[in-house]
Design an enzyme around this catalytic site. Sequence first.
Site, PDB file in Angstrom:
ATOM      1  N   CYS A   4      32.324  48.497  67.265  1.00 35.14           N
ATOM      2  CA  CYS A   4      31.717  49.825  67.050  1.00 35.14           C
ATOM      3  C   CYS A   4      30.214  49.628  67.139  1.00 35.14           C
ATOM      4  O   CYS A   4      29.471  49.830  66.185  1.00 35.14           O
ATOM      5  CB  CYS A   4      32.100  50.391  65.684  1.00 35.14           C
ATOM      6  SG  CYS A   4      33.868  50.339  65.297  1.00 35.14           S
ATOM      7  N   CYS A  46      28.755  50.897  55.703  1.00 38.24           N
ATOM      8  CA  CYS A  46      27.574  51.194  54.880  1.00 38.24           C
ATOM      9  C   CYS A  46      27.983  52.206  53.811  1.00 38.24           C
ATOM     10  O   CYS A  46      27.318  53.196  53.582  1.00 38.24           O
ATOM     11  CB  CYS A  46      26.403  51.679  55.732  1.00 38.24           C
ATOM     12  SG  CYS A  46      26.778  53.062  56.804  1.00 38.24           S
TER      13      CYS A  46
END
Length: 402
Positions: A231, A353
């Site tokens: 990704c 994150c």
Amino acid sequence: MRLHRNLVFAVIDGLNEIFNEGEYADKVVQKLLKRDKRWGSRDRSFVAETVYEIVRWKRLYAEIAEVKEPFSREKLWRLFAVWATLRGITLPDWKQIGHTPTRRIKGRFDELSKIRKFKESIPDWMDELGESELGKKWEKEIHALNKQAPVVLRTNTLKTTRDKLKHALLDENIDSESIKGYSEALQLTERKNVFTTQAFKNGLFEVQDASSQLVANFLDVQPGQRIVDTCAGAGGKTLHIAALMQNKGQIIAMDIYANKLKELKRRARRAGAHNIEPRVIESTKDIKKLHNKADRVLIDAPCSGLGVLSRNPDAKWKLQPEFLDKIRKTQAEILENYSKMVKPGGKLVYATCSILPSENQEQVNKFLASESGKDFTFKKDKKVLSHESGYDGFYMALLEKK
């Protein structure tokens, strides 16, 4: 501090686009900063920082100003008046501002500061979710995520060293300091636009949060290996991997968005990273071709982004609980499918994150208990919370294929 009409009008216009037209704060601010060529750096930073501050504290300010969405221009001026009053700025006698009840604003602020969802300016559902997943740590964490993120650079070791970069920046009047425990990071002592520097144009650094810099190291890459960054996006971590591999070996940078990979190509040229091959994921075939072929696979998974609220404060208002359910499903599917690219003896890092266990260790545990996960052994993981590190909230887990 004297308020300048054209700067304040720019702030109001920006808030209107963010709150009423659903635009992203960073894009709006970028556009506003090009609005008037005569603005100096102080003018530009006033516009940028004021917009971000009012976006960050939207719920608190709206509650104090007693206004509800959608915000008309008159209501936006009231939010601005609250911001200015709480900063001790004397409001000018402009017709847009009208009468501002200074004492009442301060009184309301003191009152609302006793209630976390107002004090930290977050939606009810987010406050409940944070508390249910992080318990007592949530209070400190959301407080830390409401602080403005520092500017951190990652030295591009393909071209320079951290010490040389520090001196090159100093030559351009930018002061920075190294951060203990982060071997390639420099943190600016005051906010400056680093993108106009010669050091940036020469590819000596990337802007990358300190927590994000931990991920590539966690992957334990060696020169000459074949790495798949699944990704990759615009490639912050890909470029870091290229530097750790000293440009030797192959990095296949994959993403479903071609425009992000185009940006990665541009950044790789500037960084002098020659071992990156961008590939758009158009179907499952693109993944199948790589089954059992990679020494290392990085899954920097799409997530809620709750760990990076300090740099994306508008995410507090754009994020919806339904999105979280959807993204958890996507994370599980990505782990299931992309893990098949790791060859026996190879390693996989799953990273987000986010600060939520349901997107992090719970996803990894579920994967390890599944059919595909039985081939993997859990090696270690790292949970980075903003209130403990001073940087973005992050999670990373290292798995090895038997």
